[in-house]
Design an enzyme around this catalytic site. Structure first.
Site, PDB file in Angstrom:
ATOM      1  N   GLY A 259      17.325   4.416  32.675  1.00  0.00           N
ATOM      2  CA  GLY A 259      16.677   5.425  33.510  1.00  0.00           C
ATOM      3  C   GLY A 259      16.462   4.965  34.927  1.00  0.00           C
ATOM      4  N   ASN A 260      16.181   3.650  35.112  1.00  0.00           N
ATOM      5  CA  ASN A 260      15.968   3.122  36.457  1.00  0.00           C
ATOM      6  C   ASN A 260      17.272   2.917  37.204  1.00  0.00           C
ATOM      7  OD1 ASN A 260      13.123   2.976  36.565  1.00  0.00           O
ATOM      8  ND2 ASN A 260      13.153   1.173  35.252  1.00  0.00           N
TER       9      ASN A 260
ATOM     10  N   LYS B 297       6.219   1.499  26.007  1.00  0.00           N
ATOM     11  CA  LYS B 297       7.364   2.029  26.756  1.00  0.00           C
ATOM     12  C   LYS B 297       6.902   2.603  28.099  1.00  0.00           C
ATOM     13  CE  LYS B 297      11.597   3.518  27.448  1.00  0.00           C
ATOM     14  NZ  LYS B 297      12.657   2.555  27.773  1.00  0.00           N
TER      15      LYS B 297
ATOM     16  N   LYS C 269      16.030   3.848  24.398  1.00  0.00           N
ATOM     17  CA  LYS C 269      17.412   4.334  24.350  1.00  0.00           C
ATOM     18  C   LYS C 269      18.406   3.230  24.005  1.00  0.00           C
ATOM     19  CE  LYS C 269      19.155   2.773  28.479  1.00  0.00           C
ATOM     20  NZ  LYS C 269      18.077   1.826  28.649  1.00  0.00           N
TER      21      LYS C 269
ATOM     22  N   LYS D 120      16.460  -4.475  25.366  1.00  0.00           N
ATOM     23  CA  LYS D 120      17.910  -4.504  25.612  1.00  0.00           C
ATOM     24  C   LYS D 120      18.561  -5.675  24.876  1.00  0.00           C
ATOM     25  CE  LYS D 120      18.198  -2.192  30.105  1.00  0.00           C
ATOM     26  NZ  LYS D 120      16.946  -1.456  29.902  1.00  0.00           N
TER      27      LYS D 120
END
Length: 307
Positions: A9-10, A122, A207, A265
């Protein structure tokens, strides 16, 4: 190769940029160019984050009706449609004539008793200064975390994805030659009630974890987790930080990584590599192809003992 690509998203709306439609479109256009480079020689499935965007929609909703906020599952669905549309449009502009692309709203089942509901981690939405954060907490009762000294963001529960409910539809679209954009924001979080019925829950699924699950379900050859950071770093943020190039899950297991950013991640990438025996890459969006080929970013390969 079949590759699942997850866009952070970033990376789609970078830190410090205004949260405007123009800024979003410009960043998506850059992302589409990197994706098109991959898609020339590989079949790709695209997932994406939604942290800044879902937080923005939550703020807009709270400004309109402070006592009746829209639930996070609905906001997640809205961001899936919004970001998916922008990626699809810019990707179609970047791909050769005749290419096909489809965006799919994706429900993802989570466990109602997942411990994450008791410990939100989150980050979503904009970054606040301390005084702004205090006012937001007072107005909405949101939990906050300090991402950097004096800079805070809202945090929400991030349960583990159990099942991607529309994976068969994704496979059908892929079989038809479509580049599929799905599982946006980790997917729309739903739980199964005792009556067997599904209902949405207040959460944002990570995600990267959903992308790893999707890559497993699709028997992908590679998983790429793309963000606004060039690689996984040892001692990130310190004067002695150093980028990690080719590595293995075992080597990465000793690192102490932030729970709200790089930690998930690395965890998701390592889980995919260990379960599938395939490769996973982490790095900057613009370096997508170079990460896949081991020239940039962090490329995670199976531990020799598991090959």
């Amino acid at each position: 190769m079949r590759i699942v690509v997850a866009l952070g998203g970033n990376a789609l709306l970078q830190r410090g940029q205004p949260m405007t439609a123009d800024a979003q479109v410009k960043n998506v256009r850059v992302a589409a160019a990197a994706l098109a480079e991959l898609a020339r020689d590989h079949q790709i499935v695209v997932a994406h984050g939604n942290g800044p965007q879902v937080g923005l929609l939550a703020l807009q909703g709270a400004a309109y009706a402070p006592d009746a906020p829209w639930p996070l599952d609905v906001l997640g669905a809205e961001t899936e449609g919004m970001i998916g549309y922008l990626i699809e449009q810019e990707l179609m502009n970047a791909l050769p004539a005749g290419a096909q692309c489809a965006t799919l709203l994706t429900r993802v089942e989570v466990a109602a008793d997942d411990p994450a509901f008791q410990a939100p981690t989150k980050p979503i939405g904009p970054v606040y200064a301390k005084t702004e954060a205090d006012a937001v907490v007072k107005a909405h009762g949101w939990a906050m975390i300090e991402e950097a000294s004096g800079h805070l963001r809202r945090v929400v529960p991030s349960p583990l994805p159990l099942r991607i409910l529309s994976v068969d539809a994704i496979k059908l679209l892929m079989g038809d030659g479509q580049t599929v954009i799905c599982a946006g924001g980790g997917g729309i979080p739903v739980v199964r009630g005792t009556d067997g019925m599904m209902k949405g829950v207040e959460a944002v699924i990570d995600k990267d974890r959903t992308a790893a699950l999707l890559a497993q379900e699709l028997q992908a050859d590679a998983l790429l987790l793309l963000t606004d950071v060039a690689a996984v770093f040892r001692d990130f943020g310190s004067a002695s930080q150093s980028a990690i190039g080719n590595t293995t899950p075992l080597e990465l297991g000793s690192l102490d990584l932030a729970a709200g950013s790089m930690g998930p991640k690395v965890s998701a990438a390592c889980a995919f590599v260990k379960d599938s025996g395939m490769r996973a890459g982490i790095g900057q969006l613009s370096d997508a192809l170079a990460i896949l080929e081991g020239r940039k970013g962090t490329l995670i390969l199976p531990d020799p003992a598991t090959v």
